[in-house]
Scaffold this motif. Sequence first.
Motif, PDB file in Angstrom:
ATOM      1  N   VAL A  67      39.222  47.595  46.735  1.00  0.00           N
ATOM      2  CA  VAL A  67      38.270  48.006  48.044  1.00  0.00           C
ATOM      3  C   VAL A  67      37.837  46.672  48.884  1.00  0.00           C
ATOM      4  O   VAL A  67      37.571  46.734  49.967  1.00  0.00           O
ATOM      5  CB  VAL A  67      37.112  48.581  47.380  1.00  0.00           C
ATOM      6  CG1 VAL A  67      36.227  48.955  48.656  1.00  0.00           C
ATOM      7  CG2 VAL A  67      37.336  50.024  46.944  1.00  0.00           C
TER       8      VAL A  67
ATOM      9  N   THR B  38      31.431  52.598  54.890  1.00  0.00           N
ATOM     10  CA  THR B  38      30.485  51.708  54.354  1.00  0.00           C
ATOM     11  C   THR B  38      30.640  51.382  52.936  1.00  0.00           C
ATOM     12  O   THR B  38      30.253  50.199  52.624  1.00  0.00           O
ATOM     13  CB  THR B  38      28.929  51.648  54.610  1.00  0.00           C
ATOM     14  OG1 THR B  38      28.722  53.076  53.924  1.00  0.00           O
ATOM     15  CG2 THR B  38      28.666  51.860  56.082  1.00  0.00           C
ATOM     16  N   GLU B  39      31.248  52.535  52.189  1.00  0.00           N
ATOM     17  CA  GLU B  39      31.610  52.159  50.784  1.00  0.00           C
ATOM     18  C   GLU B  39      32.688  53.111  50.298  1.00  0.00           C
ATOM     19  O   GLU B  39      32.973  54.241  51.027  1.00  0.00           O
ATOM     20  CB  GLU B  39      30.405  52.309  50.065  1.00  0.00           C
ATOM     21  CG  GLU B  39      29.687  53.955  50.083  1.00  0.00           C
ATOM     22  CD  GLU B  39      28.123  53.877  49.174  1.00  0.00           C
ATOM     23  OE1 GLU B  39      27.874  53.044  48.974  1.00  0.00           O
ATOM     24  OE2 GLU B  39      27.510  54.895  49.385  1.00  0.00           O
TER      25      GLU B  39
ATOM     26  N   VAL C 122      33.061  55.481  46.844  1.00  0.00           N
ATOM     27  CA  VAL C 122      32.315  55.958  45.829  1.00  0.00           C
ATOM     28  C   VAL C 122      33.269  56.492  44.802  1.00  0.00           C
ATOM     29  O   VAL C 122      34.101  57.229  45.215  1.00  0.00           O
ATOM     30  CB  VAL C 122      31.206  57.244  46.239  1.00  0.00           C
ATOM     31  CG1 VAL C 122      30.436  57.417  44.838  1.00  0.00           C
ATOM     32  CG2 VAL C 122      30.398  56.431  47.274  1.00  0.00           C
TER      33      VAL C 122
ATOM     34  N   ALA D 282      30.046  52.520  43.091  1.00  0.00           N
ATOM     35  CA  ALA D 282      30.476  52.428  44.591  1.00  0.00           C
ATOM     36  C   ALA D 282      30.590  50.815  44.848  1.00  0.00           C
ATOM     37  O   ALA D 282      30.176  49.934  44.223  1.00  0.00           O
ATOM     38  CB  ALA D 282      29.372  52.961  45.592  1.00  0.00           C
ATOM     39  N   TRP D 283      31.733  50.750  45.820  1.00  0.00           N
ATOM     40  CA  TRP D 283      31.827  49.514  46.333  1.00  0.00           C
ATOM     41  C   TRP D 283      31.899  49.328  47.694  1.00  0.00           C
ATOM     42  O   TRP D 283      32.248  50.123  48.608  1.00  0.00           O
ATOM     43  CB  TRP D 283      33.484  49.131  45.952  1.00  0.00           C
ATOM     44  CG  TRP D 283      33.494  48.969  44.429  1.00  0.00           C
ATOM     45  CD1 TRP D 283      33.667  48.096  43.320  1.00  0.00           C
ATOM     46  CD2 TRP D 283      34.242  50.290  43.582  1.00  0.00           C
ATOM     47  NE1 TRP D 283      34.035  48.360  42.396  1.00  0.00           N
ATOM     48  CE2 TRP D 283      34.328  49.626  42.417  1.00  0.00           C
ATOM     49  CE3 TRP D 283      34.350  51.383  44.013  1.00  0.00           C
ATOM     50  CZ2 TRP D 283      34.654  50.478  41.259  1.00  0.00           C
ATOM     51  CZ3 TRP D 283      34.775  52.525  43.148  1.00  0.00           C
ATOM     52  CH2 TRP D 283      34.726  52.092  41.697  1.00  0.00           C
ATOM     53  N   PRO D 284      31.321  48.240  48.331  1.00  0.00           N
ATOM     54  CA  PRO D 284      31.211  48.258  49.965  1.00  0.00           C
ATOM     55  C   PRO D 284      32.640  47.796  50.383  1.00  0.00           C
ATOM     56  O   PRO D 284      33.325  47.155  49.877  1.00  0.00           O
ATOM     57  CB  PRO D 284      30.163  46.792  49.861  1.00  0.00           C
ATOM     58  CG  PRO D 284      30.542  46.046  48.646  1.00  0.00           C
ATOM     59  CD  PRO D 284      30.657  47.025  47.552  1.00  0.00           C
ATOM     60  N   VAL D 285      32.439  48.460  51.476  1.00  0.00           N
ATOM     61  CA  VAL D 285      33.976  48.321  52.253  1.00  0.00           C
ATOM     62  C   VAL D 285      33.450  47.279  53.525  1.00  0.00           C
ATOM     63  O   VAL D 285      32.654  47.312  54.329  1.00  0.00           O
ATOM     64  CB  VAL D 285      34.349  49.633  52.959  1.00  0.00           C
ATOM     65  CG1 VAL D 285      35.454  49.457  54.038  1.00  0.00           C
ATOM     66  CG2 VAL D 285      34.895  50.475  51.823  1.00  0.00           C
TER      67      VAL D 285
END
Length: 131
Positions: free
Chosen positions: A14, A107-108, A110, A127-130
């Motif tokens: 990600v 934005t993320e 999930v 979740a991981w930020p994009v």
Amino acid sequence: MRLTPLLDAVGPAVGAAPPMSLAMAEGGRFGSRRRPTVCWVGVTGDVAPLTALADRLATAARGVGLPVEDRPFRPHLTVGRWRRGQPADGDLPDRLQGHRGPSWPVTEVVLCRSHLGPVPRYERVTAWPVG
């Protein structure tokens, strides 16, 4: 349990994704008009980086031994399911033809755990930020 290795593998996949903007457009169904199973809305916008992200996520999942479907990625949002034996409006997706929704920033990513059954529910795991 493969969750920890998966979480470790997904982060970099990600993290390599650029900022993206997507929009909903058109619609369709899985199954026939007489016996539809899923109503979906297509996705437009930054589809190339989204597809690259999906490829990296599939590689990460395979790398920890999880099964991954071996078919092309087709970005869409599932907006409804028809249960077998229940009334279904197979023409519903046709009414989405020509629809173009507003764009939104991605934005993320999930990770959700699915709890299937008569009343499915989805639990946010992380979740991981994009970008």
